[in-house]
Scaffold this active site. Sequence first.
Site, PDB file in Angstrom:
ATOM      1  N   TYR A  39      40.587  59.915  36.194  1.00 31.99           N
ATOM      2  CA  TYR A  39      39.220  59.999  36.717  1.00 31.99           C
ATOM      3  C   TYR A  39      39.233  59.839  38.238  1.00 31.99           C
ATOM      4  O   TYR A  39      38.602  60.612  38.961  1.00 31.99           O
ATOM      5  CB  TYR A  39      38.343  58.917  36.072  1.00 31.99           C
ATOM      6  CG  TYR A  39      36.914  58.912  36.606  1.00 31.99           C
ATOM      7  CD1 TYR A  39      35.996  59.857  36.157  1.00 31.99           C
ATOM      8  CD2 TYR A  39      36.506  57.994  37.569  1.00 31.99           C
ATOM      9  CE1 TYR A  39      34.696  59.875  36.656  1.00 31.99           C
ATOM     10  CE2 TYR A  39      35.209  58.003  38.073  1.00 31.99           C
ATOM     11  CZ  TYR A  39      34.307  58.944  37.605  1.00 31.99           C
ATOM     12  OH  TYR A  39      33.033  58.964  38.110  1.00 31.99           O
ATOM     13  N   LYS A 116      39.866  42.362  40.768  1.00 31.56           N
ATOM     14  CA  LYS A 116      38.798  43.306  40.421  1.00 31.56           C
ATOM     15  C   LYS A 116      38.734  43.335  38.904  1.00 31.56           C
ATOM     16  O   LYS A 116      39.614  43.895  38.240  1.00 31.56           O
ATOM     17  CB  LYS A 116      39.095  44.695  40.973  1.00 31.56           C
ATOM     18  CG  LYS A 116      37.989  45.695  40.706  1.00 31.56           C
ATOM     19  CD  LYS A 116      38.248  46.977  41.462  1.00 31.56           C
ATOM     20  CE  LYS A 116      37.170  48.019  41.329  1.00 31.56           C
ATOM     21  NZ  LYS A 116      36.560  48.213  40.050  1.00 31.56           N
TER      22      LYS A 116
HETATM   23  S1  IVH Z   1      32.033  43.215  44.799  1.00 28.23           S
HETATM   24  C1  IVH Z   1      28.570  44.351  47.272  1.00 28.23           C
HETATM   25  N1  IVH Z   1      33.922  41.942  43.529  1.00 28.23           N
HETATM   26  O1  IVH Z   1      33.945  46.766  40.630  1.00 28.23           O
HETATM   27  C2  IVH Z   1      29.517  43.857  46.267  1.00 28.23           C
HETATM   28  N2  IVH Z   1      33.042  43.899  42.537  1.00 28.23           N
HETATM   29  O2  IVH Z   1      34.319  49.544  41.462  1.00 28.23           O
HETATM   30  C3  IVH Z   1      30.095  44.916  45.448  1.00 28.23           C
HETATM   31  N3  IVH Z   1      34.033  44.429  40.356  1.00 28.23           N
HETATM   32  O3  IVH Z   1      30.570  47.501  41.082  1.00 28.23           O
HETATM   33  C4  IVH Z   1      30.924  44.460  44.319  1.00 28.23           C
HETATM   34  N4  IVH Z   1      35.407  42.728  40.274  1.00 28.23           N
HETATM   35  O4  IVH Z   1      31.341  46.141  38.964  1.00 28.23           O
HETATM   36  C5  IVH Z   1      33.093  43.001  43.517  1.00 28.23           C
HETATM   37  N5  IVH Z   1      35.579  40.699  42.495  1.00 28.23           N
HETATM   38  C6  IVH Z   1      34.756  41.734  42.494  1.00 28.23           C
HETATM   39  C7  IVH Z   1      34.723  42.648  41.436  1.00 28.23           C
HETATM   40  C8  IVH Z   1      33.854  43.731  41.496  1.00 28.23           C
HETATM   41  C9  IVH Z   1      34.962  43.803  39.645  1.00 28.23           C
HETATM   42  C10 IVH Z   1      33.392  45.682  39.944  1.00 28.23           C
HETATM   43  C11 IVH Z   1      31.896  45.741  40.181  1.00 28.23           C
HETATM   44  C12 IVH Z   1      31.771  46.835  41.192  1.00 28.23           C
HETATM   45  C13 IVH Z   1      32.923  47.704  40.836  1.00 28.23           C
HETATM   46  C14 IVH Z   1      33.309  48.701  41.893  1.00 28.23           C
END
Ligand code: IVH
Length: 681
Positions: A39, A116
């Site tokens: 993807y 993440k």
């Molecule tokens: S920060 C403004 N921190 O990854 C803040 N996101 O691919 C934006 N995600 O939409 C998000 N772990 O669903 C943030 N430690 C983490 C994260 C995280 C997973 C996810 C979240 C985000 C997506 C982006």
Amino acid sequence: MTETALLSSGAYADAVATATRAAAAYYTDGATPLGDDEYDVLVRAIAAYEQAHPQEVLPDSPTGKVAGGAVQGDVPHSVPMLSLDNVFTAEELADWAAGLERRLGRAPAGWCVEPKLDGLAVAARYRGGRLRRVITRGDGLAGEDISHAAGDVLGLPEHLTEAVDVELRGEVLLTREQFERANEIRTEHGAVPFANPRNGAAGTLRAKDRPYRIELTFFAYDAVGLGEELGHSALLERLAALGANTAATTAAAPRRCETVEQVQQRVEEIAGLRAELPFGIDGVVIKADDAADQQQAGSGSRAPRWAVARKLAAEHKVTRLLDVEWAVGRTGIIAPRAVLEPVVIDGVTVTYATLHNPADIERRGLMLGDQVFVYRAGDVIPRVEAPLVDERTGAERPIVFPEACPRCGDAIDTAEQRWRCARGRNCQAVASIIYAAGRDQLDIEGLGSTRAVQLVEAGLVADLADVFELTREQLLALDRMGETSTDNLLAAIGTARTRPLNRALCALGIRGTGRSMSRRIAAHFGSMAAIRAADAEALAEVDGMGPEKARLMVAELAELAPLLDRLAALGVGTAVTEPTAPRPAADAEPAAAAAAGPLGGQAVVVTGSMTGPLAALSRNEMNELIERAGGKASSSVSKRTTLLVAGEKAGSKRAKAEELAIRILTPDEFADLVAAHLPRA
Ligand code: IVH
């Protein structure tokens, strides 16, 4: 991963359609045959095409949209819920950091590096410290109300520790344990198992009227309403103090880093921990830690400019289940193994995967020909997670379970989850008797495969100890056993009884105890009783053993206890260890042992065919000879090698020894050197 394919305009439209379909499945609860890596590659190709042809951008394109534009909702977010930009390599991460530095006109005051989490973003609204509403991210501007699921989410408390108005933001996921449990519950209820944890979390959050409940876990990483001045690390601490779960409770805890080098190091550390974490991560998030830096950098419509995701290769891939093989282990366990259409997961080609046990196959509802999710992380054995039921064509066939032991044909004991041949270890009787009687073990002439089968089938022998209890009458009663063969066999068995400890140990076929390891163990402990009395720590001291092998050996010895008791009573393996390098006195320094004999302190390698007095010796017997003469035998030439015995047709080992200026002897010269230790003819 960094290479971006160039699309034609027709391929661009197809790519947009494929990516949109995949995003819809990914962010809701469908499963898609397009893996996460594929993807990402597709979206990169779409973005590259759009950059070159800005006038042709299709309205459906996933680029620049939160969740690839795949989902919508009807509850507006107070502040948009953004996504993250991705980088795929350390270089791209360094470039991104340099770009942020240029934008700020200085290096950010510090960074925060955190996992993440591979789940779904949600916003949880609290009024006066009480949970009021939970909303999915949706398209970033509005999401779906999923408050009904809140009670099943660990780490998302009903009450915070303070009566504050706040919106917690974070990720909801199924830990690996919750995922396994969820699929157990689902199959108990006749529902299709989840294809992977992420898919399970998505389905569970949106489901309303299920007759069963599935537990999920929340990790907070952001908030609205806790004060603009809080930097990211401080915000995470505040979230934990309010009672929310954060990644600080895990091995991959968020960490503040001062420099980009430290950031890269922590990224590697978190990537290295991935396989051990109790939940899935699909990358590492790097954020400018200070509020002032974040505010100055600002955000785009899709993602903040002060944070980025360093994506890691996907651990899940989709491939086809071609076959299921049933292997009988040494203890009689009958284990299913999936044969897969080869698939590359994180740089490794996977062709086989474990299916654990028959109950597991049933729980996952697998069929031959299914497209399946395969999971591989770090060093773990790849496993088949679940089928993509929606992708079935009707050509799939049921998996046939064996009705009899695939090795010996006897009944299968299905009382436990792990099936086992009713004969247990004895299922292997024939194979293990042939091995024990082999030239490098007890060397019982006349006990080859035909005779071993005959003895086992006649019910005279079920394990090695039975061999030593065979009587003349029993043998004479067998087909094709005359007086001479009988007497010869009994004499050979008599000699086998007196074989040295290393050979008796090797004959047991314990995992990891081949010929040379058996010699080392025997030399180290001196008697079978001492080996049996050793714990894992003591065994691990044997050269080349290590703690993991030692643990397995202790377990196998324990399992073999009844057999070992019988062998000891029959006097097998009680002879002194292979003659005769003088064993040092018990209190002697280990160096004294190495110095004993004409080869004291030498590391010897043998190559080519042996001649003269050594002509009849197998490689193992040569190695035994070297060790009797006080040397250490090894199979490859290295800088540590001190002597090479090179017979006829010696090839690359001789060349390497010459290159390293290692002393080389002919078989005759070597025979002279160790004359006192040659086996008696
Ligand atoms: S920060 C403004 N921190 O990854 C803040 N996101 O691919 C934006 N995600 O939409 C998000 N772990 O669903 C943030 N430690 C983490 C994260 C995280 C997973 C996810 C979240 C985000 C997506 C982006």
